[in-house]
Enzyme design. Structure first.
Site, mmCIF file in Angstrom:
data_model
loop_
_atom_site.group_PDB
_atom_site.id
_atom_site.type_symbol
_atom_site.label_atom_id
_atom_site.label_comp_id
_atom_site.label_asym_id
_atom_site.label_seq_id
_atom_site.Cartn_x
_atom_site.Cartn_y
_atom_site.Cartn_z
ATOM 1 C CB SER A 258 -1.242 0.067 1.309
ATOM 2 O OG SER A 258 -0.290 0.356 2.338
ATOM 3 C CE LYS A 259 -1.330 5.189 -4.430
ATOM 4 N NZ LYS A 259 -2.004 6.321 -5.204
ATOM 5 N NE ARG A 260 -2.537 4.026 5.138
ATOM 6 C CZ ARG A 260 -2.621 2.778 6.075
ATOM 7 N NH1 ARG A 260 -1.735 3.097 7.375
ATOM 8 N NH2 ARG A 260 -3.195 1.667 5.990
#
Ligand code: GLU
Length: 494
Positions: A258-260
């Protein structure tokens, strides 16, 4: 299950939502779309799914277009290139969806719902509190006229339209990677929102049908939505496309990428880091698929030529950046020096702006310097710092104090002997330079080669560690080389 043969031309599509900078998953899906379309002599379509107006991010659509082009995953039809099924952006197709919504309502497959978001939240809270087995919309609005519903609490002026999911909704479907797949029973899905925009579920079915998509390649997170889509196809009397649900990409700890949590979830990250698109494509093609050959180095064309859906594994491919680093080095070394120099300059310009205004002579110097650094390069950005000394005016070259501190006491004598040997050198090339320095420092002063050249290296490059010394000196030229060694000689004293 029989996997589809590559005989009839497939139409594939990638359908990203422009909600931020592009996710690596978009490239991953696009790769398989391209592969299948090319293998079957079909087309690959890019469609922008921008119906969720609250999540739109300015600039995101352009980034999708440019990163797919950067990767060489060229689409045959799309918002900027047009095509026979234009427009390719859902916000420009609102009139297309409306008649299908009306048809579904008229035929009893869909109904208006006026429930306010507060009412829906309360309903969900109650369902959770009472641990009801069946959750989801309670159909308060179903079968009611607007007036009847308005008389009840939690009424909202602008209705949405929901699917009436029948008890016998088909929950099992065929997937060309997974065979028979079973999905959970869906809720009465909203298909038209209060703002008049369709939801993803309606728009994706209508567009995939109208755009003649034969093969829907997407992430496994959409498996649970597929029964709703199949119902829509059935209600509208349309033939089903083939579904290929790709495994989710995972971090080395197996968590979903995930980008986070992981910068590598951002597709642009790879470009910023200095990965070559060819290397990234090679890397992505290995994630849930056996390599074409043992070395794992393979071109997109080779992947296309040997591709079969039955070889895709669903085991959650692990995103191991070490392998990508290795592949990137392999691809860097395969490039012709001119091409590598262009890419290095382009990358440096993009990231630091510092090589943005090179003249022809400087460009030629970068080309000539590539053989000096490419063996050790992992990323495009590795070259410029290593070569900075070549582009620094002599007067500005910093001899790093920590590198000077590591020199042995005999540095002044070594530099004197080196200068004397080089001043009269007839030809200035790396062989002659090496010969002269060896003779003066190793043969005559009796130094070990390991130590002999360190003062010269620090003099020329400012550092203990540098690209090959004699070649560097050749490129730098006699005057600059001698001037730099003299400058260091002054700094190291008697
Ligand atoms: N718009 C969806 C997404 O961004 C596309 C899913 C699909 O390919 O059907 O993930």
């Amino acid at each position: 299950m029989t996997a589809p043969a590559a005989s009839s031309p497939a139409r594939t599509r990638v359908a990203p939502s422009p909600t931020g900078d592009p996710h690596v998953g978009t490239a991953y899906m696009s790769l398989f779309d391209v592969v299948w379309a090319r293998k079957t002599g079909g087309q690959f379509v890019l469609r922008i799914e921008d119906t969720d107006r609250n999540r739109l991010v300015e600039g995101s659509e352009d980034q999708v277009l440019s990163t797919l082009k950067w990767l060489g995953l060229t689409y045959d039809e799309g918002p900027d290139v047009g095509g026979p099924y234009a427009p390719y952006k859902q916000s420009e197709r609102l009139d297309t969806y409306q008649p299908f919504v009306e048809q579904l309502i008229a035929e009893g497959h869909a109904y208006h719902c006026w429930c306010s978001s507060e009412r829906l939240a309360e309903m969900r809270a109650e369902q959770q509190a009472s641990k009801q087995a069946v959750t989801g919309y309670d159909r308060l609005c179903y079968g009611k006229t607007r007036e009847e519903r308005a008389a009840l609490p939690g009424f909202n002026e602008n209705p949405v339209v929901r699917m009436l999911i029948p008890d016998d909704v088909p929950l099992v479907f065929e997937d060309i990677i997974r065979g028979q797949v079973k999905a959970p029973r869906p809720d009465d899905q909203v298909i038209l929102k209060a703002d008049g925009f369709p939801t993803y579920h309606l728009a994706v079915v209508v567009d995939d049908h109208l755009m003649n998509i034969t093969t829907v390649v997407r992430g496994e997170e959409w498996i649970s939505s597929t029964p709703k889509h199949i119902l829509l196809y059935q209600w509208l009397g349309w033939e089903l496309p083939q579904f290929a649900h790709m495994p989710l990409l995972r971090n080395t700890d197996k968590s979903k990428i995930s980008k986070r949590k992981n910068p590598a979830a951002r597709l642009l990250w790879f470009k910023e880091q200095g990965y070559l698109p060819e290397a990234l494509i090679n890397f992505l093609s290995l994630l849930c698929y056996p390599p074409v050959r043992e070395s794992e180095v393979q071109t997109l064309q080779e992947f296309i030529d040997t591709f079969e859906w039955s070889k895709v594994s669903t085991g959650g491919p692990i995103f191991d950046l070490k392998k990508l680093d290795w592949l990137n080095g392999v691809y860097i070394r395969e490039l012709a020096v001119e091409e590598l120099a262009d890419r290095v300059i382009e990358h440096e310009t993009m990231i630091t702006g510092r090589w943005s205004e090179m003249d022809d002579a400087q460009r030629a110097l970068v080309v000539a310097a590539m053989p000096l650094v490419r063996e050790r390069m992992t990323l495009l950005g590795d070259a410029a710092p290593a070569l900075e000394f070549l582009f620094t005016p002599d007067a500005d070259l910093v001899h790093e104090p920590e590198s000077i501190a590591k020199l042995k006491e005999d540095a002044p004598q070594v530099l004197d002997a080196a200068l004397a040997a080089l001043e009269d050198l007839v030809e200035w090339n790396h062989e002659a330079i090496q010969g002269a320095l060896r003779e003066a420092l190793v043969d005559q002063l009796g130094l070990k080669p390991k130590f002999a050249f360190a003062p010269v290296r620090v003099g020329i490059t400012g550092r203990q560690v540098s690209p090959p010394l004699f070649e560097s000196m050749e490129l730098l030229g006699r005057e600059s080389s001698l001037a730099r060694m003299r400058a260091l000689r002054q700094k190291v004293g008697a």
